[in-house]
Design a protein around this motif. Structure first.
Motif, PDB file in Angstrom:
ATOM      1  N   LEU A 144       0.852  -1.186   0.000  1.00 56.78           N
ATOM      2  CA  LEU A 144       0.000   0.000   0.000  1.00 56.78           C
ATOM      3  C   LEU A 144       0.884   1.231   0.000  1.00 56.78           C
ATOM      4  O   LEU A 144       1.786   1.347   0.831  1.00 56.78           O
ATOM      5  CB  LEU A 144      -0.895  -0.013   1.238  1.00 56.78           C
ATOM      6  N   MET A 145       0.636   2.139  -0.947  1.00 58.22           N
ATOM      7  CA  MET A 145       1.485   3.317  -1.084  1.00 58.22           C
ATOM      8  C   MET A 145       0.642   4.559  -1.343  1.00 58.22           C
ATOM      9  O   MET A 145      -0.505   4.469  -1.770  1.00 58.22           O
ATOM     10  CB  MET A 145       2.474   3.141  -2.247  1.00 58.22           C
ATOM     11  N   ARG A 146       1.264   5.686  -1.105  1.00 58.06           N
ATOM     12  CA  ARG A 146       0.620   6.951  -1.447  1.00 58.06           C
ATOM     13  C   ARG A 146       0.544   7.067  -2.966  1.00 58.06           C
ATOM     14  O   ARG A 146       1.475   6.698  -3.687  1.00 58.06           O
ATOM     15  CB  ARG A 146       1.410   8.121  -0.876  1.00 58.06           C
ATOM     16  N   ASP A 147      -0.582   7.571  -3.459  1.00 57.02           N
ATOM     17  CA  ASP A 147      -0.799   7.705  -4.900  1.00 57.02           C
ATOM     18  C   ASP A 147       0.053   8.831  -5.461  1.00 57.02           C
ATOM     19  O   ASP A 147      -0.036   9.977  -5.039  1.00 57.02           O
ATOM     20  CB  ASP A 147      -2.279   7.993  -5.160  1.00 57.02           C
ATOM     21  N   ARG A 195      -5.267   8.654   3.248  1.00 56.43           N
ATOM     22  CA  ARG A 195      -6.721   8.678   3.364  1.00 56.43           C
ATOM     23  C   ARG A 195      -7.406   8.942   2.020  1.00 56.43           C
ATOM     24  O   ARG A 195      -8.370   8.269   1.666  1.00 56.43           O
ATOM     25  CB  ARG A 195      -7.134   9.726   4.401  1.00 56.43           C
ATOM     26  N   ARG A 196      -6.918   9.885   1.276  1.00 60.12           N
ATOM     27  CA  ARG A 196      -7.572  10.232   0.007  1.00 60.12           C
ATOM     28  C   ARG A 196      -6.802   9.745  -1.215  1.00 60.12           C
ATOM     29  O   ARG A 196      -7.389   9.585  -2.286  1.00 60.12           O
ATOM     30  CB  ARG A 196      -7.748  11.749  -0.083  1.00 60.12           C
ATOM     31  N   HIS A 197      -5.529   9.520  -1.053  1.00 63.01           N
ATOM     32  CA  HIS A 197      -4.712   9.207  -2.227  1.00 63.01           C
ATOM     33  C   HIS A 197      -3.820   8.001  -1.916  1.00 63.01           C
ATOM     34  O   HIS A 197      -2.814   8.125  -1.229  1.00 63.01           O
ATOM     35  CB  HIS A 197      -3.844  10.402  -2.613  1.00 63.01           C
ATOM     36  N   HIS A 198      -4.222   6.846  -2.415  1.00 67.52           N
ATOM     37  CA  HIS A 198      -3.416   5.656  -2.210  1.00 67.52           C
ATOM     38  C   HIS A 198      -3.569   4.701  -3.385  1.00 67.52           C
ATOM     39  O   HIS A 198      -4.567   4.747  -4.129  1.00 67.52           O
ATOM     40  CB  HIS A 198      -3.820   4.940  -0.902  1.00 67.52           C
ATOM     41  N   VAL A 199      -2.578   3.872  -3.563  1.00 66.28           N
ATOM     42  CA  VAL A 199      -2.614   2.803  -4.554  1.00 66.28           C
ATOM     43  C   VAL A 199      -2.139   1.534  -3.865  1.00 66.28           C
ATOM     44  O   VAL A 199      -1.421   1.585  -2.858  1.00 66.28           O
ATOM     45  CB  VAL A 199      -1.723   3.117  -5.779  1.00 66.28           C
ATOM     46  N   ALA A 200      -2.535   0.389  -4.412  1.00 66.94           N
ATOM     47  CA  ALA A 200      -2.164  -0.884  -3.805  1.00 66.94           C
ATOM     48  C   ALA A 200      -1.924  -1.918  -4.886  1.00 66.94           C
ATOM     49  O   ALA A 200      -2.404  -1.790  -6.020  1.00 66.94           O
ATOM     50  CB  ALA A 200      -3.262  -1.362  -2.849  1.00 66.94           C
ATOM     51  N   ALA A 201      -1.172  -2.949  -4.519  1.00 65.43           N
ATOM     52  CA  ALA A 201      -0.880  -4.023  -5.465  1.00 65.43           C
ATOM     53  C   ALA A 201      -0.492  -5.281  -4.714  1.00 65.43           C
ATOM     54  O   ALA A 201       0.099  -5.216  -3.625  1.00 65.43           O
ATOM     55  CB  ALA A 201       0.246  -3.620  -6.414  1.00 65.43           C
TER      56      ALA A 201
END
Length: 229
Positions: A108-111, A143-149
């Protein structure tokens, strides 16, 4: 569908395992030149280096009750706990290992305006799905800007640390990424481990949360609170 809309409320006060605290200090003992072979501490012990032979700061290791206040706003990370979570592929919040040791781990990372990419480097350890649900609610940066893989394989790539002049042993700047196979690795004092992500499959967290279901997530949130106590 937003990931936040399918989640039960996150329990307040959960502090990720890798977080640094106000009374914890990172110590860099007096340095010495090991005959041109790289840096060393004058009182070096076997615990001062990782398995690749790179020198690390000495972080204080205090019981939870003596660590002081969590440094969440400063996004401080404890070097030993970060390295352990990265090395053992444990959740950076609750330290749980992957359910399937042979399966992928969730990152999980910041977008930054793009999905997680193949070969991307990160200092962020993996996270289990329930703790991802806590993180995207409590962490202002996510909270508002994240991406995951989902990531199949995340080998150690190098470290983040301060490189020192081979002659004067003076710091040559601020923290920077240094690959393990770089000549600079002999002259760095590391503070964080860097992994390289392979077998990357971007994922919508809302789908992962829906798969577990609200009841299971509430049970998992309660488990995390007990572990963090």
């Amino acid at each position: 569908m937003s990931a936040l809309t399918v989640l039960p409320p996150a329990p307040p006060g959960v502090v990720p395992y890798i977080t640094g605290y106000s009374r914890e200090q990172n110590i860099t003992p007096r340095l010495t030149n090991l005959g041109g072979e790289g840096l060393g501490f004058v009182d070096e012990t076997p615990h001062d280096r990782d398995s690749f032979g790179v020198l690390w700061v000495r972080p204080s290791l205090l019981p939870k009750g003596r660590r002081g206040e969590p440094m969440l706003k400063e996004a401080a990370v404890h070097p030993f706990r970060q390295r352990r979570a990265m090395r053992d592929q444990r959740c950076q919040v609750c330290t749980r290992p992957p359910e399937d040791p042979e399966g992928p781990c969730l990152y999980l990372m910041r977008d930054s305006g793009r999905p997680v990419e193949e070969g991307e480097r990160t200092t962020s350890p993996p996270v289990c799905v329930p703790c991802a649900g806590i993180s995207v609610q409590l962490c202002p940066r996510l909270r508002r800007h994240h991406v995951a893989a989902w990531v199949e394989y995340a080998p150690a790539w190098g470290v983040v640390g301060i490189v020192h002049d081979p002659v004067t042993l003076a710091p040559m700047g601020r923290d920077e990424e240094v690959a393990y196979d770089s000549p600079a690795a002999r002259w760095v004092v590391a503070g964080r481990l860097v992994s390289e992500l392979h077998g990357v499959t971007p994922v919508n967290l809302a789908d992962e949360f829906a798969r577990l279901g609200r009841d299971r997530l509430e049970e998992e949130f309660a488990r995390v609170v007990e572990l963090a106590a």
